[in-house]
Write a protein that holds these residues in place. Sequence first.
Motif: not given
Length: 803
Positions: A737-738, A760-762, A766-768, A774-776
């Motif tokens: 995530v960082a 595209i995070h896959g 589900g953590k990514l 949260e960032f967006l």
Amino acid sequence: MTLIQEETLDLLEWHRLCQHLSTFAATKLGAIAAQYMRLPDTKEESCQLLAQTEEVYDLENRLNTKLSFDGISDIGDALERADLGGLLSGKELLSIATTLAGVRRLRRIIEEQEEIPVLKELVADVRTYPEIEQDIHRCIEEDGKVSDRASPRLREIRGQIKVVRERIYRKLQDIMQRQSGAIQESVITQRGDRFVLPVKAPQKDQISGIIHDSSSTGATLYIEPHSVVEQGNQLRQHHRQEQIEEEVILRGLTQQIAQVKEDLEYLLAVATTLDLAVARSRYSWWLQANPPRFIDSTEPITLRQLRHPLLVWQQNHEQGVEVVPINVQVDPKIRVVAITGPNTGGKTVTLKTIGLATLMAKAGIFIPAKVPVELPWFEEILADIGDEQSLQQSLSTFSGHIRRMIRIIEALNGSSPEETKPPASSLVLLDEVGAGTDPAEGSALATALLKYLADQAQLTIATTHYGELKALKYQDERFENASVEFNDQTLSPTYRLLWGIPGRSNALTIAGRLGLRPEIIEEARTRVGGFSEDINQVIAGLEEQRREQEQKAKEASKLLQETERFYAEVSEKANALQQREKDLKQLQEQEIQKAIAQAKAEIAQVIRQLQQGNTTAQNAQKATDALTQIAERQLPKQKHPPISYRPKVGEKVRIPGLGQTAEVLSLSEESEEVSVRFGIMKMTVPFTDIESLDGKKVETQEKPKPAPANPAPPPPPKSSPVIRTSQNTIDIRGSRVAEAEADLEKAIAKATESGILWVIHGKGTGKLRQGVHEFLQRHPQVKRLELAPQNEGGSGVTIAYLT
């Protein structure tokens, strides 16, 4: 302890109170110490005991739990036998080990607490010998048997015993299989320390061996076959070796105990003292009692709402009647109190209640009375209570009282007339003083006794029926009267103690209410005399006044309670309002901070748009308009205050630019100008150049800006394409995530023109996806988020719409 002191304890039922106290002890030693509690000889010792009780009381309330005495037992006999060279058993050694551990645990709890100096001093010198405790637990099992760990020699012997026993079992099982017809029951048993087989008596010759026993019918013989006799002998030898080795181990542990016997006896004494303090504390808490304060001879005795502790026990454990408390307040100059009143009115109970209260204070027990509890420390408490007779000596009631009075006087002044002592700090309790003989002589003797005791004892409290004793108060200021209240309507005592008022004679009144003929009552009144009747009427009037005052005091107390309740309610509401105001201010501050944060985010977004686009005048104007909209939306709307000053014709005004004072000739609101004259000069100046003589400025109205002649039409809004391209798509699968946040920031700047970003995070765990969302959601350029359609990746792809 003298005979009269022992008699006093019996008369006051002190031993019964000690029995009640013992039920609150945690150990057997503590219970025994409570049952046979010794009264202190000095005031300092009593103060020490009270301090112990108070500290335990506070400590258990502070910890909100009780001090635990688990594992502590009476090891006194074991210590004595060890010192005499005896051998302690495994269970006795275990009791010593658990006692050491229990006292160590108590000492640790006490040392960790604050403000208990007396208890800390009590346990300061206690040694608990953890090394001895460890040796005992290493050598002794929980059942008291010596452990294999105790020594290598013992482990070796027991291993040999196991081997020999298994050999014997195997041989006996072989014999049972080969001679099954001769065996009564297929079981190997023991007789003494020998292994035998149950053999049928007729077939005994089939198994040769030693017969050790037979059944009651003689049908079964218990035979040890010759083939195992030698091994049985070996087993016996090994058991003897085991016994000798166990004794060696026990002897070593016993010698360790004997070497520290004095320290362990001191440890046991401290544990008992602490348990007794705990018992006093818990008994005091159960009684709802309060700690007493020992006063000097210049302070009054104060025992308000004092209850008899034995009656309290009876009320709670034996369903007795409710205990009626008494009030005891004695002025320091009083030496003798004469309590009068009817029989069964509570006079004797009053004496016992006061006597037990003084004994409890001496023993370090709280007194069941309301604060403040203040009384002297009496060196001696001596009592003559009850109608005890000595049948062995054929003594009458009067003789029994006189003999006890002689012992009281001897205790006060010495055993013989030649031996004298200074007036003692003693409390003397006399029940029905002078009773049992001719009334005239008894009254004279009682008067003489009380006058003598006024000189020799600190305080004497006596109950009596003699009316002559009531008059002593008016002859000697050291005497005081008290009485037990009697209800004329119900013809029963109330058991309340009244101070300053003697009891009146109720015999004729009671007789009349019970139905005795009136002429007999009148005859009796004439024989008693009018003076006596007048006294009864005066006393009745005093009692009525006292009742009225008590009723008024109750009403005043009730009013005070209501006032205190009203004050508490008002204070609570005021506190609630203050808290509410505080919460509102906090909420307003949070809203302001939130608005500031939102404005900062919007301004930052405008700045990023300027940085990313071309630096043109049109873009700058757009940014300015955006900032103006933010200001109008976030800043509080300012209301224009009313114009505070307007010049008037003929008024004097000041022109600061010229340093002149002028007169207003005329003014124009439209052009906001004013015509003034100063000296011979006339001129027209704007409102902004003048002020009143007291310094007020003229506030002008803000004029609207003229609209441009040909405003440019706004550009048509761009429609964000929904087509996914390499410019508006970022693949961060496998990233943390960082790490992904920096890539997302670059992708947002790159996709600003298109207004949409595909991330595209896959799916994975589900953590990514959660971190990306949260960032967006915090990003100022992201308007909203949604997951992509199933044909575009579903929950593995997030679509971010940009501003």
